[in-house]
Design a protein around this motif. Sequence first.
Motif, PDB file in Angstrom:
ATOM      1  N   ASP A 144       0.855  -1.185   0.000  1.00 46.73           N
ATOM      2  CA  ASP A 144       0.000   0.000   0.000  1.00 46.73           C
ATOM      3  C   ASP A 144       0.895   1.240   0.000  1.00 46.73           C
ATOM      4  OD1 ASP A 144      -1.775   2.031   0.322  1.00 46.73           O
ATOM      5  OD2 ASP A 144      -2.808   1.178   2.064  1.00 46.73           O
ATOM      6  N   PRO A 145       0.881   2.020  -1.073  1.00 49.09           N
ATOM      7  CA  PRO A 145       1.799   3.169  -1.149  1.00 49.09           C
ATOM      8  C   PRO A 145       1.540   4.213  -0.069  1.00 49.09           C
ATOM      9  CG  PRO A 145       0.225   3.211  -2.958  1.00 49.09           C
ATOM     10  CD  PRO A 145       0.067   1.887  -2.294  1.00 49.09           C
ATOM     11  N   LEU A 146       0.286   4.342   0.396  1.00 45.71           N
ATOM     12  CA  LEU A 146      -0.005   5.329   1.430  1.00 45.71           C
ATOM     13  C   LEU A 146       0.680   4.972   2.743  1.00 45.71           C
ATOM     14  CD1 LEU A 146      -3.807   5.975   0.767  1.00 45.71           C
ATOM     15  CD2 LEU A 146      -1.867   7.405   0.097  1.00 45.71           C
ATOM     16  N   GLU A 147       0.813   3.670   3.024  1.00 45.47           N
ATOM     17  CA  GLU A 147       1.446   3.230   4.257  1.00 45.47           C
ATOM     18  C   GLU A 147       2.959   3.065   4.103  1.00 45.47           C
ATOM     19  OE1 GLU A 147      -0.373  -0.295   5.701  1.00 45.47           O
ATOM     20  OE2 GLU A 147      -2.374   0.594   5.886  1.00 45.47           O
ATOM     21  N   CYS A 148       3.386   2.646   2.918  1.00 44.95           N
ATOM     22  CA  CYS A 148       4.793   2.257   2.744  1.00 44.95           C
ATOM     23  C   CYS A 148       5.687   3.370   2.204  1.00 44.95           C
ATOM     24  CB  CYS A 148       4.882   1.053   1.812  1.00 44.95           C
ATOM     25  SG  CYS A 148       4.019  -0.422   2.457  1.00 44.95           S
ATOM     26  N   ALA A 149       5.099   4.454   1.739  1.00 45.47           N
ATOM     27  CA  ALA A 149       5.925   5.500   1.134  1.00 45.47           C
ATOM     28  C   ALA A 149       6.932   6.065   2.111  1.00 45.47           C
ATOM     29  CB  ALA A 149       5.030   6.618   0.597  1.00 45.47           C
ATOM     30  N   ASP A 150       6.543   6.207   3.375  1.00 43.63           N
ATOM     31  CA  ASP A 150       7.455   6.779   4.374  1.00 43.63           C
ATOM     32  C   ASP A 150       8.478   5.763   4.881  1.00 43.63           C
ATOM     33  OD1 ASP A 150       6.122   9.183   4.189  1.00 43.63           O
ATOM     34  OD2 ASP A 150       4.712   8.690   5.790  1.00 43.63           O
ATOM     35  N   ARG A 151       8.310   4.478   4.534  1.00 47.15           N
ATOM     36  CA  ARG A 151       9.230   3.431   5.017  1.00 47.15           C
ATOM     37  C   ARG A 151      10.048   2.850   3.865  1.00 47.15           C
ATOM     38  NH1 ARG A 151       5.284  -0.412   8.321  1.00 47.15           N
ATOM     39  NH2 ARG A 151       3.680   0.453   6.947  1.00 47.15           N
ATOM     40  N   PHE A 152      10.362   3.678   2.882  1.00 45.64           N
ATOM     41  CA  PHE A 152      11.029   3.188   1.680  1.00 45.64           C
ATOM     42  C   PHE A 152      12.425   2.627   1.964  1.00 45.64           C
ATOM     43  CE2 PHE A 152      12.129   7.668   2.051  1.00 45.64           C
ATOM     44  CZ  PHE A 152      13.476   7.708   1.777  1.00 45.64           C
ATOM     45  N   GLU A 153      13.066   3.051   3.081  1.00 51.12           N
ATOM     46  CA  GLU A 153      14.418   2.578   3.367  1.00 51.12           C
ATOM     47  C   GLU A 153      14.440   1.105   3.777  1.00 51.12           C
ATOM     48  OE1 GLU A 153      15.846   5.232   6.326  1.00 51.12           O
ATOM     49  OE2 GLU A 153      16.335   6.839   4.905  1.00 51.12           O
ATOM     50  N   THR A 154      13.274   0.559   4.204  1.00 57.30           N
ATOM     51  CA  THR A 154      13.216  -0.847   4.647  1.00 57.30           C
ATOM     52  C   THR A 154      12.449  -1.732   3.674  1.00 57.30           C
ATOM     53  OG1 THR A 154      11.203  -0.406   5.945  1.00 57.30           O
ATOM     54  CG2 THR A 154      13.334  -0.139   7.065  1.00 57.30           C
ATOM     55  N   TRP A 155      12.181  -1.210   2.477  1.00 62.82           N
ATOM     56  CA  TRP A 155      11.431  -2.031   1.502  1.00 62.82           C
ATOM     57  C   TRP A 155      12.183  -3.333   1.236  1.00 62.82           C
ATOM     58  CZ3 TRP A 155      10.089   2.086  -2.806  1.00 62.82           C
ATOM     59  CH2 TRP A 155       9.030   2.882  -2.352  1.00 62.82           C
ATOM     60  N   GLY A 156      11.445  -4.446   1.267  1.00 66.21           N
ATOM     61  CA  GLY A 156      11.999  -5.736   0.884  1.00 66.21           C
ATOM     62  C   GLY A 156      12.803  -6.433   1.959  1.00 66.21           C
ATOM     63  N   THR A 157      12.995  -5.806   3.119  1.00 64.42           N
ATOM     64  CA  THR A 157      13.753  -6.462   4.199  1.00 64.42           C
ATOM     65  C   THR A 157      12.842  -7.404   4.976  1.00 64.42           C
ATOM     66  OG1 THR A 157      13.267  -4.630   5.713  1.00 64.42           O
ATOM     67  CG2 THR A 157      15.306  -4.501   4.405  1.00 64.42           C
ATOM     68  N   ASN A 158      13.464  -8.327   5.670  1.00 68.37           N
ATOM     69  CA  ASN A 158      12.700  -9.296   6.462  1.00 68.37           C
ATOM     70  C   ASN A 158      11.955  -8.592   7.595  1.00 68.37           C
ATOM     71  OD1 ASN A 158      13.618 -11.443   4.929  1.00 68.37           O
ATOM     72  ND2 ASN A 158      15.444 -11.755   6.225  1.00 68.37           N
ATOM     73  N   GLY A 159      10.729  -9.072   7.836  1.00 68.87           N
ATOM     74  CA  GLY A 159       9.928  -8.538   8.937  1.00 68.87           C
ATOM     75  C   GLY A 159       9.137  -7.300   8.582  1.00 68.87           C
ATOM     76  N   THR A 160       9.196  -6.834   7.345  1.00 71.05           N
ATOM     77  CA  THR A 160       8.405  -5.669   6.936  1.00 71.05           C
ATOM     78  C   THR A 160       7.253  -6.120   6.050  1.00 71.05           C
ATOM     79  OG1 THR A 160       8.454  -3.523   5.828  1.00 71.05           O
ATOM     80  CG2 THR A 160       9.848  -5.224   4.908  1.00 71.05           C
TER      81      THR A 160
END
Length: 584
Positions: free
Chosen positions: A256-272
């Motif tokens: 969901d881009p509305l939720e994940c846009a601010d967490r772009f530094e952790t995209w694709g890491t385990n536990g996200t």
Amino acid sequence: MKRINTRRMKYSKMLKGEVRADLRDACGATRQYQLVWLGINAFLFVHFYMAFLTDRWLYTRVLLGQALPWARAPAACLNFNCMLILLPVCRNLLSILRGTIQCCSRTAARQLDSNITFHKLVAYMIAFHTAVHILAHLFNFEWFMDGQLNRNSSLLTFVLSEIGTGDNASYLNPIRTNTTNPTIVMFTTIAGVTGVVITLALILIITSSMEVIRRSYFEVFWYTHHLFVIFFIGLVFHGFGRIVRGQTLASLKVHDPLECADRFETWGTNGTNCPEPEFAGNPPMTWKWVVGPMILYVCERMVRFYRSQQKVVITKVVMHPSKTLELQMKRKGFRMEVGQYVFIQCPSISHLEWHPFTLTSAPEEDHFSAHIRIAGDWTQALYEVCGGDKTETQEAWTLPKVAIDGPFGTASEDVFRYEVVMLVGAGIGVTPFASILKSVWYKHTQSNDDVFTKKIYFYWLCPETQAFEWFADLLQSLEGQMTEKGLADFLSYNIYLTRWKETEAAHFRVHHEAENDPITGLKQKTLYGKPNWDNEFTTIGAKHPGTKVGVFLCGPAALGKALGRQCRSHSEGGVKFIFNKENF
């Protein structure tokens, strides 16, 4: 006899009823159709503008900002208008539609007579949306480049630009490295190359369509206009590059881009719960808009080619002193109505050029004819191949071959649907009215009592005395025939000489008291200057209260605007003036 007269009265009342029910102000009806067209353009623009403000395109907007919807909205309008642009020039299709619609609604049928005007309006709209589309994409390429140049992993624009670097399967930024030149991308991608080709073709088509070029260098207009073939080929393939990309529907379900846009530094890491987003371009849609009109136009050209192969025989060539060439021709199965026109091609001059000319013959004649004013390279060449520059008589076998496409309908076909008619011709623009007046002559000489038209007011404006020569003979014949049959009041004609020399003026003064006019040989004297249209409309309105008067013009746009204003201002007190203009 009583039964016949009763039937005639019923026929007359029926036509009057149809006229009152179906024929409205042409300007008002045209505005309604134009408003519908403008409304559809506005709807498409707003709809697609809003469509690119949705969550699916959020990351694309992060890179491009508001330039994204400003590029996509005009693209949708371009698809719609490119779908329409070919239809007004499908002459055979319009003729079929005109004949079909005529029985249901004459108002709708009359709108087809403005096909070239609508064609121009659509072309202007295409030019406008193309300019907006290009301008927005220029900004887009700059923003794409900035996403690669600002190589800072703490910036979302850089992270988005790096997606798909490995396998290049799900990229968002089409510029893949910071060493890429946007100009190179423009000329090495499908969208870039086709965009440049489309734009250049459109610029050449529109600039060569200006009236000054069309009138002075018709061949330039004719040849450059056929760049539309390249334009449509480029248009169909333009979207295949899929430069503008958005988040896929499958990716939206897990990211969901509305939720994940601010967490772009952790995209694709385990536990996200924010895996790396995936992107794809929309499938090309333009071909779905234009394939139908393109097929119709191909069929149109096939019909024209078939007609061009039919044998046409030139039966008579008349060289008038007023630099007007008259061709009388025959073709098997040729049928015409008053005021119609044909396209003429002469292979010995050019295999590609077709030029429109109004038919000056009447449907009752056993041939069809056109009067062609020598006013350009093509008409001069036709004049020469027909022997106009030779003093000796030409043999029939030496005359050139010609091809005919048509006839095609115009507003003048409706002339006999009005009880009172005003015909206004300027210069060679008198040609469609030659056909009408000849037909009136034949109908009355053949005692055709089904003629609904009871009065014709004819106005002819000419800049020089030589131009009167060929048409004056027809008017003299009509004048004599009408007088013999006691119908002298049926046709009122006013001929205006708008320019003259001092020597001519002296000659006119000397012979002014003669029974016949010194210029035309008619009993009605030539008038000098230009008509006072306000007085003319007021007089006609007073003579025919409660009547719909058909006003038909073949002449310049300025005169058309003047008559249109007069029609609107004098349509009161029971009388209504319906304006019709030849438009091809």
